[in-house]
Design an enzyme around this catalytic site. Structure first.
Site, short mmCIF file in Angstrom:
data_model
loop_
_atom_site.label_atom_id
_atom_site.label_comp_id
_atom_site.label_asym_id
_atom_site.label_seq_id
_atom_site.Cartn_x
_atom_site.Cartn_y
_atom_site.Cartn_z
N ASN A 178 -11.23 25.28 32.54
CA ASN A 178 -11.20 25.53 31.10
C ASN A 178 -12.55 25.16 30.50
O ASN A 178 -13.16 24.17 30.91
CB ASN A 178 -10.10 24.70 30.46
CG ASN A 178 -8.80 24.77 31.24
OD1 ASN A 178 -8.76 24.36 32.40
ND2 ASN A 178 -7.77 25.29 30.65
N GLU B 31 -3.52 26.61 35.92
CA GLU B 31 -2.86 25.54 35.19
C GLU B 31 -1.36 25.82 35.15
O GLU B 31 -0.94 26.96 34.99
CB GLU B 31 -3.45 25.35 33.80
CG GLU B 31 -3.28 26.50 32.87
CD GLU B 31 -3.97 26.27 31.51
OE1 GLU B 31 -3.26 26.21 30.51
OE2 GLU B 31 -5.22 26.15 31.48
N HIS C 149 -10.56 32.59 27.01
CA HIS C 149 -11.83 31.91 27.33
C HIS C 149 -13.02 32.87 27.32
O HIS C 149 -13.68 33.03 28.35
CB HIS C 149 -11.74 31.27 28.71
CG HIS C 149 -10.66 30.23 28.86
ND1 HIS C 149 -10.21 29.79 30.09
CD2 HIS C 149 -9.96 29.53 27.94
CE1 HIS C 149 -9.27 28.86 29.91
NE2 HIS C 149 -9.10 28.69 28.61
P1 FAE Z 1 -15.25 28.59 18.74
O1 FAE Z 1 -14.52 27.33 19.00
O2 FAE Z 1 -14.53 29.88 18.94
O3 FAE Z 1 -15.79 28.50 17.24
C1 FAE Z 1 -16.44 29.58 16.61
C2 FAE Z 1 -16.13 29.51 15.12
O4 FAE Z 1 -17.00 30.42 14.43
C3 FAE Z 1 -14.71 29.93 14.77
O5 FAE Z 1 -14.12 28.94 13.96
C4 FAE Z 1 -14.89 31.25 14.02
O6 FAE Z 1 -13.92 31.47 13.02
C5 FAE Z 1 -16.27 31.09 13.42
N1 FAE Z 1 -16.97 32.36 13.15
C6 FAE Z 1 -17.03 33.45 13.93
N2 FAE Z 1 -17.80 34.42 13.37
C7 FAE Z 1 -18.25 33.90 12.17
C8 FAE Z 1 -19.08 34.40 11.14
N3 FAE Z 1 -19.64 35.62 11.21
N4 FAE Z 1 -19.29 33.62 10.06
C9 FAE Z 1 -18.73 32.38 9.99
N5 FAE Z 1 -17.93 31.86 10.94
C10 FAE Z 1 -17.70 32.61 12.03
O7 FAE Z 1 -16.59 28.68 19.62
N6 FAE Z 1 -10.47 25.77 26.36
C11 FAE Z 1 -10.35 24.63 27.09
O8 FAE Z 1 -11.37 24.10 27.57
N7 FAE Z 1 -9.11 24.05 27.29
C12 FAE Z 1 -7.97 24.60 26.80
O9 FAE Z 1 -6.87 24.04 26.99
C13 FAE Z 1 -8.06 25.83 26.09
N8 FAE Z 1 -6.94 26.46 25.62
C14 FAE Z 1 -7.09 27.58 24.84
C15 FAE Z 1 -5.94 28.16 24.27
C16 FAE Z 1 -6.07 29.23 23.40
C17 FAE Z 1 -4.86 29.87 22.82
C18 FAE Z 1 -7.37 29.72 23.05
C19 FAE Z 1 -7.54 30.86 22.09
C20 FAE Z 1 -8.50 29.14 23.61
C21 FAE Z 1 -8.38 28.09 24.50
N9 FAE Z 1 -9.50 27.48 25.06
C22 FAE Z 1 -9.37 26.36 25.84
C23 FAE Z 1 -10.86 28.02 24.83
C24 FAE Z 1 -11.69 27.19 23.84
O10 FAE Z 1 -10.95 26.95 22.67
C25 FAE Z 1 -12.99 27.96 23.53
O11 FAE Z 1 -13.70 28.12 24.74
C26 FAE Z 1 -13.88 27.22 22.54
O12 FAE Z 1 -13.21 27.03 21.30
C27 FAE Z 1 -15.18 27.98 22.29
O13 FAE Z 1 -16.05 27.14 21.56
P2 FAE Z 1 -17.26 27.72 20.73
O14 FAE Z 1 -17.98 26.60 20.10
O15 FAE Z 1 -18.03 28.65 21.61
#
Ligand code: FAE
Length: 547
Positions: free
Chosen positions: A526, A403, A488
């Site tokens: 992504n 990207e 990721h």
């Molecule tokens: P996630 O969104 O991480 O949600 C998990 C949640 O569970 C979080 O809010 C945690 O705080 C919570 N949690 C964890 N442990 C506990 C616990 N023990 N008790 C209660 N709560 C808890 O998971 N992906 C894209 O496709 N496009 C992008 O442009 C992109 N840019 C990114 C930029 C950055 C800086 C970052 C960090 C990530 C980026 N990603 C991007 C990755 C994407 O946000 C990530 O793959 C998803 O958010 C993962 O989704 P999940 O539902 O697996």
């Protein structure tokens, strides 16, 4: 040079009401103005922090993509859902009137329980740019394992709060390698379209792209890709592009054009609280406890599961411990969060019957970063939209999709910056460490080398063609590759291995994994659209068969 879209047309966002949160905080006028500025209607949050001894039909751990899909679809099927989120609600502005801090001026809101920032780009012009901040349950977690720092969002909305919103559906020909046990026809016919619609994915107006000052950096990226004969593709996003046009015109408060991204976006991005979670709230069946962290899940004597939860304050200290009972538990704490919990619960005896696949198959989606130093006649522009909108697709030939990323410093840097997603085959494992009482991940920094090699198939060629060199001042002193991190994380409870083919954990009826932990380490693009689409597929089956 080809210029096309990785994925099809724009989609409509879903209903936009505010999610019900459990903080009981008063939503100030500024916050209202904030969301309304992006065309969002806002409903007041309702206090719903879970009580000790409560019994719930479905408990969802985490409020990211997987958790939000599960909550919405369960609620629509008539099931009452409680979501537990360790991060904050992010619905209340700070003293500057903004909910989220700016990327260039990190403050107490920016990092999860750190006293010093750990910015992905640690240096600029060779100088370290990290700075001290007050310890606080901030929005971006830079979680450190032995060989890698894993960046994750913390708060109601999970990663959607901090990410770039790049909403990419993988090319169909790559899908078999991404999720080999999943029917591709169903994914591309039903679940990817459903996910894109639910997320509010849309594509930049190509005419506006050609003239917008804030995308000069991307046009320079396109020119260089084209001269080396690499396919250049527009990438869909969940940012409200019409809002961004107004930012450029100066008629609304700026977020993408103010450089907001890593520490939250105050206006234009359609993060989960404006899409799936808003719809979930509208059902009236979903509540959430922010600043609550799940620490244990174990079978309850009378059926269902006993879930232990720590309530934490903004210093990260536990202020109360709660025990609740849930008929069903959905692990949606993200790849790292879910894997850490399951590995601990298996080793510690709370869920000893989980199988030997737990903790395995973790990958970094091949993330590596680099910058290139352009000639003085190729400026990338002092004003750069923080939302990337294009990439260089060399996946088939070289195993890299790069990207074209912004460097929103506010000054001309003469740099082109890239986050590459590469076909890195290395996979790591989470294991319980009895000596430290923590879960380790055995990734090694050297394992990034296949990713660097893949990225070099693009950038060595471009540098040779343009007569340019790599920047060496962004990740340290004389260091070219950002090989210390991933945005990721994927895997740790792989679909059809640690779980059945729909996320049901082997050994325990009523326990499910529904987040990025299911995906075996790489999505070729992504990841969040794939995480969302897989969650849509799995929850549909679970509702039809199990409920
Ligand atoms: P996630 O969104 O991480 O949600 C998990 C949640 O569970 C979080 O809010 C945690 O705080 C919570 N949690 C964890 N442990 C506990 C616990 N023990 N008790 C209660 N709560 C808890 O998971 N992906 C894209 O496709 N496009 C992008 O442009 C992109 N840019 C990114 C930029 C950055 C800086 C970052 C960090 C990530 C980026 N990603 C991007 C990755 C994407 O946000 C990530 O793959 C998803 O958010 C993962 O989704 P999940 O539902 O697996």
């Amino acid at each position: 040079m080809s210029t096309d879209s990785v994925h099809g047309k724009g989609h409509q966002g879903v209903s936009r009401r505010r999610f019900i949160t459990g903080t009981g905080s008063i939503l100030g006028a500024t916050a209202l103005a904030g969301y309304a500025g992006a065309g969002q209607a806002v409903a007041a949050p309702v206090r719903a922090a879970i009580g000790d001894g409560a019994r719930v039909a479905a408990l969802v751990i985490g409020t990211g993509y997987g958790g939000s899909v599960a909550a919405l679809r369960l609620a629509q099927a008539g099931v009452d859902v409680h979501m537990v989120e360790m991060g904050m609600a992010w619905d209340t502005p700070g003293s500057d009137g903004k909910i989220f801090a700016n990327t260039t001026t990190p403050d107490y809101r920016s990092f999860w329980l750190r006293t010093r920032t750990k910015q992905p780009l640690s240096n600029f012009l060779g100088f370290p740019i990290d700075k001290d901040v007050p310890r606080y349950t901030g929005i971006l977690d830079a979680e450190e394992f032995s060989g890698i720092t894993v960046y994750q969002g913390r708060g109601v909305g999970g990663g959607s709060l901090v990410n770039g919103g790049m909403a990419v559906t993988p090319k169909r020909e790559n899908f078999g390698a991404i999720l080999p046990s999943v029917n591709a026809d169903e994914m591309y016919g039903t679940y990817y379209p459903r996910a894109n619609s639910g997320l509010g994915v849309n594509v930049i107006d190509p005419n506006w792209f050609e003239t917008a000052e804030c995308y000069q950096y991307a046009r320079v990226g396109r020119k260089h890709a084209g001269r080396s004969n690499f396919p250049f593709v527009f990438v869909p996003d969940v940012y409200d592009w019409e809002y961004m046009k107004k930012e450029a015109a100066g008629t609304v408060p700026k977020s993408a054009l103010a450089g907001e991204i890593l520490y939250g976006n105050n206006y234009g991005k359609k993060s989960l609280p404006k899409t799936y979670l808003a719809q979930a709230a509208a059902t009236g069946r979903v509540t959430v406890s922010p600043q609550h962290k799940v620490t244990s899940v174990a079978p309850a004597s009378g059926g269902g599961y006993t879930v232990l939860i720590d309530q934490i304050n903004t210093n990260g200290d536990t202020t109360a411990t709660k025990s609740v009972t849930a008929d069903r538990v959905f692990f949606a704490a993200g790849s790292v969060g879910t894997s850490k919990l399951l590995v601990k619960l298996k080793a510690g005896g709370a869920l000893p019957g989980l199988n030997g696949e737990i903790g395995k198959g973790w990958g970094d989606n091949g993330n590596v970063m680099c910058g290139r130093a352009n000639h003085l006649w190729d400026p990338t522009g002092p004003l750069q939209s923080s939302i990337p909108t294009a990439g260089i697709d060399n996946w088939a030939a070289g195993g890299a999709f790069a990207e074209v990323a912004p460097l929103p410093t506010g000054i001309e840097t003469f740099a082109s910056f890239y986050l590459s997603i590469t076909k890195n085959p290395n996979r790591a494992e989470f294991t319980w460490n009895p000596a430290t009482g923590k879960v380790d991940l055995n990734w090694q920094t050297a394992w990034k080398q296949p990713g660097i090699d893949a990225a070099k198939t693009i950038f060595d060629k471009i540098n040779a063609k343009e007569g340019t060199i790599y920047r060496t001042d962004l990740f340290g002193v004389y260091k070219i590759w950002g090989d210390h991190l991933t945005y990721h994380p994927l895997g740790g409870a792989i679909l059809n291995k640690a779980t059945d083919n729909y996320g049901r954990l082997h050994g325990y009826t009523g326990l499910y994994v529904i987040d990025g932990a299911l995906i075996p380490g790489n999505t070729s693009v992504n990841p969040f659209v794939t995480i969302t689409a897989l969650a849509e597929r799995n929850i549909e089956k679970i509702i039809a068969i199990d409920l």
